[in-house]
Design a protein around this motif. Sequence first.
Motif, PDB file in Angstrom:
ATOM      1  N   ALA B  37      18.561  60.875  88.913  1.00 34.30           N
ATOM      2  CA  ALA B  37      17.712  60.600  89.326  1.00 34.30           C
ATOM      3  C   ALA B  37      16.488  59.938  89.112  1.00 34.30           C
ATOM      4  CB  ALA B  37      17.880  62.067  90.492  1.00 34.30           C
ATOM      5  N   PHE B  38      15.381  59.907  89.058  1.00 30.77           N
ATOM      6  CA  PHE B  38      14.197  59.153  88.382  1.00 30.77           C
ATOM      7  C   PHE B  38      13.503  59.566  89.209  1.00 30.77           C
ATOM      8  CE2 PHE B  38      11.915  55.833  87.269  1.00 30.77           C
ATOM      9  CZ  PHE B  38      12.222  55.739  85.809  1.00 30.77           C
ATOM     10  N   GLN B  39      12.257  60.254  88.401  1.00 32.18           N
ATOM     11  CA  GLN B  39      10.814  59.853  89.177  1.00 32.18           C
ATOM     12  C   GLN B  39       9.575  58.892  88.061  1.00 32.18           C
ATOM     13  OE1 GLN B  39       7.792  64.165  88.759  1.00 32.18           O
ATOM     14  NE2 GLN B  39       9.546  63.609  89.507  1.00 32.18           N
ATOM     15  N   TYR B  40       9.783  58.701  88.842  1.00 35.26           N
ATOM     16  CA  TYR B  40       8.513  58.091  88.384  1.00 35.26           C
ATOM     17  C   TYR B  40       7.209  58.651  88.546  1.00 35.26           C
ATOM     18  CZ  TYR B  40       4.995  53.466  88.600  1.00 35.26           C
ATOM     19  OH  TYR B  40       3.906  53.337  87.788  1.00 35.26           O
ATOM     20  N   LYS B  58      12.095  51.164  90.872  1.00 38.47           N
ATOM     21  CA  LYS B  58      12.344  51.280  91.963  1.00 38.47           C
ATOM     22  C   LYS B  58      14.221  50.239  92.354  1.00 38.47           C
ATOM     23  CE  LYS B  58      13.316  52.282  96.872  1.00 38.47           C
ATOM     24  NZ  LYS B  58      13.657  50.983  98.134  1.00 38.47           N
ATOM     25  N   GLU B  59      13.849  48.688  91.874  1.00 39.66           N
ATOM     26  CA  GLU B  59      15.130  47.885  91.661  1.00 39.66           C
ATOM     27  C   GLU B  59      15.933  48.045  90.890  1.00 39.66           C
ATOM     28  OE1 GLU B  59      11.930  44.650  93.778  1.00 39.66           O
ATOM     29  OE2 GLU B  59      12.446  44.542  92.195  1.00 39.66           O
ATOM     30  N   LEU B  60      15.593  48.734  89.941  1.00 43.94           N
ATOM     31  CA  LEU B  60      16.041  49.516  88.898  1.00 43.94           C
ATOM     32  C   LEU B  60      16.564  49.949  89.116  1.00 43.94           C
ATOM     33  CD1 LEU B  60      14.264  48.959  85.692  1.00 43.94           C
ATOM     34  CD2 LEU B  60      16.462  47.484  86.046  1.00 43.94           C
ATOM     35  N   CYS B  61      16.913  51.055  89.747  1.00 37.94           N
ATOM     36  CA  CYS B  61      17.208  52.475  90.644  1.00 37.94           C
ATOM     37  C   CYS B  61      18.440  52.083  91.188  1.00 37.94           C
ATOM     38  CB  CYS B  61      16.759  53.425  90.561  1.00 37.94           C
ATOM     39  SG  CYS B  61      15.334  54.639  89.397  1.00 37.94           S
ATOM     40  N   GLU B  62      17.839  51.670  92.678  1.00 40.15           N
ATOM     41  CA  GLU B  62      19.259  51.230  93.396  1.00 40.15           C
ATOM     42  C   GLU B  62      19.873  50.516  92.907  1.00 40.15           C
ATOM     43  OE1 GLU B  62      16.524  49.055  95.680  1.00 40.15           O
ATOM     44  OE2 GLU B  62      15.923  50.639  97.911  1.00 40.15           O
ATOM     45  N   HIS B  64      21.662  50.489  89.840  1.00 38.34           N
ATOM     46  CA  HIS B  64      22.520  51.322  88.782  1.00 38.34           C
ATOM     47  C   HIS B  64      22.927  52.891  90.119  1.00 38.34           C
ATOM     48  CE1 HIS B  64      22.442  49.085  85.653  1.00 38.34           C
ATOM     49  NE2 HIS B  64      21.084  48.871  85.856  1.00 38.34           N
ATOM     50  N   GLY B  65      22.325  52.744  91.261  1.00 37.95           N
ATOM     51  CA  GLY B  65      22.875  53.808  92.194  1.00 37.95           C
ATOM     52  C   GLY B  65      22.282  55.406  91.746  1.00 37.95           C
ATOM     53  N   VAL B  66      20.537  55.059  90.899  1.00 41.30           N
ATOM     54  CA  VAL B  66      20.393  56.286  90.849  1.00 41.30           C
ATOM     55  C   VAL B  66      19.139  56.119  91.984  1.00 41.30           C
ATOM     56  CG1 VAL B  66      18.427  57.885  89.068  1.00 41.30           C
ATOM     57  CG2 VAL B  66      20.484  55.535  88.096  1.00 41.30           C
ATOM     58  N   SER B  67      19.198  58.149  92.410  1.00 43.97           N
ATOM     59  CA  SER B  67      17.790  58.331  93.446  1.00 43.97           C
ATOM     60  C   SER B  67      16.156  58.059  93.166  1.00 43.97           C
ATOM     61  CB  SER B  67      17.869  59.610  93.999  1.00 43.97           C
ATOM     62  OG  SER B  67      19.724  59.816  94.376  1.00 43.97           O
ATOM     63  N   TYR B  68      15.474  57.606  93.399  1.00 41.79           N
ATOM     64  CA  TYR B  68      14.566  57.173  93.499  1.00 41.79           C
ATOM     65  C   TYR B  68      13.242  58.224  93.432  1.00 41.79           C
ATOM     66  CZ  TYR B  68      10.195  54.261  91.981  1.00 41.79           C
ATOM     67  OH  TYR B  68       9.294  53.709  91.397  1.00 41.79           O
ATOM     68  N   PHE B  69      12.178  58.751  93.085  1.00 43.99           N
ATOM     69  CA  PHE B  69      11.334  59.478  93.267  1.00 43.99           C
ATOM     70  C   PHE B  69       9.765  58.878  92.741  1.00 43.99           C
ATOM     71  CE2 PHE B  69      15.214  62.105  93.645  1.00 43.99           C
ATOM     72  CZ  PHE B  69      14.480  62.784  94.706  1.00 43.99           C
ATOM     73  N   VAL B  70       9.067  59.203  93.322  1.00 44.43           N
ATOM     74  CA  VAL B  70       7.829  58.923  93.271  1.00 44.43           C
ATOM     75  C   VAL B  70       6.861  60.616  92.988  1.00 44.43           C
ATOM     76  CG1 VAL B  70       5.379  58.514  93.491  1.00 44.43           C
ATOM     77  CG2 VAL B  70       7.547  56.413  93.618  1.00 44.43           C
ATOM     78  N   ASN B  71       6.758  60.429  91.406  1.00 48.99           N
ATOM     79  CA  ASN B  71       5.229  61.525  91.489  1.00 48.99           C
ATOM     80  C   ASN B  71       4.207  61.968  92.066  1.00 48.99           C
ATOM     81  OD1 ASN B  71       2.973  63.038  89.653  1.00 48.99           O
ATOM     82  ND2 ASN B  71       5.148  64.584  89.807  1.00 48.99           N
ATOM     83  N   ASP B  72       3.858  62.981  92.842  1.00 49.94           N
ATOM     84  CA  ASP B  72       2.487  63.014  93.126  1.00 49.94           C
ATOM     85  C   ASP B  72       1.394  61.900  94.594  1.00 49.94           C
ATOM     86  OD1 ASP B  72      -0.482  63.908  93.737  1.00 49.94           O
ATOM     87  OD2 ASP B  72      -0.981  62.873  91.950  1.00 49.94           O
ATOM     88  N   ARG B  73       1.654  61.205  94.224  1.00 55.03           N
ATOM     89  CA  ARG B  73       1.056  59.913  95.751  1.00 55.03           C
ATOM     90  C   ARG B  73       2.400  59.398  96.614  1.00 55.03           C
ATOM     91  NH1 ARG B  73      -3.479  56.707  93.411  1.00 55.03           N
ATOM     92  NH2 ARG B  73      -2.618  55.889  95.660  1.00 55.03           N
ATOM     93  N   LEU B  74       2.032  60.647  97.336  1.00 57.25           N
ATOM     94  CA  LEU B  74       2.914  60.864  98.629  1.00 57.25           C
ATOM     95  C   LEU B  74       2.841  58.473  99.072  1.00 57.25           C
ATOM     96  CD1 LEU B  74       4.257  61.417 101.402  1.00 57.25           C
ATOM     97  CD2 LEU B  74       2.175  61.716 102.174  1.00 57.25           C
TER      98      LEU B  74
END
Lengths: 212, 212
Positions: B37-40, B58-62, B64-74
């Motif tokens: 999993a990865f958090q930006y 996000k494209e890189l995560c997709e 490689h099948g890595v879940s993608y999260f964003v910090n703070d900014r909904l």
Amino acid sequence: IKSAVDLTLYLLTDDAYLNEEKFWRVIEDCLKNGVTAFQYRAKGKKGAEMYREGMRLKELCEKHGVSYFVNDRLDLGMALNADGVHVGQEDLPLEVVKKHFPGKIIGLSATNYEEGITGIKAGADYLGLGPIFPTSTKEDAAPPCGVEVIRKLKEEFPNTPVIAIGGIDKEKVSEVIRAGADGIAVISAVFGAESPAKAVYELRETIIKAKE
Amino acid sequence: IKSAVDLTLYLLTDDAYLNEEKFWRVIEDCLKNGVTAFQYRAKGKKGAEMYREGMRLKELCEKHGVSYFVNDRLDLGMALNADGVHVGQEDLPLEVVKKHFPGKIIGLSATNYEEGITGIKAGADYLGLGPIFPTSTKEDAAPPCGVEVIRKLKEEFPNTPVIAIGGIDKEKVSEVIRAGADGIAVISAVFGAESPAKAVYELRETIIKAKE
Ligand code: NI
């Protein structure tokens, strides 16, 4: 809903004034005395604090029938169920904001004719256009675009409200309104005045006269 | 969808590393070598830049099948259609974020047992708990909570993933996993390593062994 929003006298906050102790006395006087729309702008605060402060301001706006906007942060606008969100050229793209906040009013800052046209074509519900005149306060401000840009934009797109911003004081209000601006956005002309409530009242009167 | 997300080895960005030129070479190697999993996280950038940078990640995560999260900014999380958003104690309230991003994974930072319990009861889909150990890097960090807090939280709420964060290097991984942590979140243990990809691989191996 959208057409019911009156952007004639659009008051913006600014961290400097917002963090002054007297702000909360001043703001309600302003909302009572002729402000038609308000924009909450708080740079560099954490989300929880913006949420609390923004909610308090939204309640004051509702009480006085003033439309309520949030600057930049779509998520905060959603959280507070604002009437709309105002974005700049460097914020999240207008199309993205419009998509995620349907039925709301999305305004865009434009500093010149090209940004204005592009924004209107991308679906901006109104433009915050400026600076129209030279401003002394913002060092990183774009060059002034002059009142002719207002005239040109309104000729081509009469239905998109253009709100003039930047360096607009009592003396310059008539000029921008006569050039076709639907309203003015102010910060220091109100918060920097000796009596902000009186400044609001007089700006409103001047706008009404210039529109006649 | 939620249960399919693997938070075992959760890599976070940090402005310091993100803005290094080598970041873009390094990140893909990490995503390939065991990050789940990865958090930006990009503090102090404008929305348009976060949108571009976040989309690229996000494209890189997709890929490689890595879940993608964003910090703070909904709003950024929504704009990028991330798998979830991670909020801190001082960001927009968890309940508000959950309401506006239904079906997504909303994680919460907690620094101790009380914040952890409160967060789980408020509906946090996972906890980022820490610092577990003393950290030298963050001057404003909360006092370390120790591994016992992981054990207590997992005993009471076995279904909420607890991800240990803060000062976790190769040596300490086994300790937090054996205490019950579902995964670890890392920044400097990876980006600060001589070979980030190797660090990822070794951390992953250590976690798998400790879970056996
Ligand atoms: Ni939504």
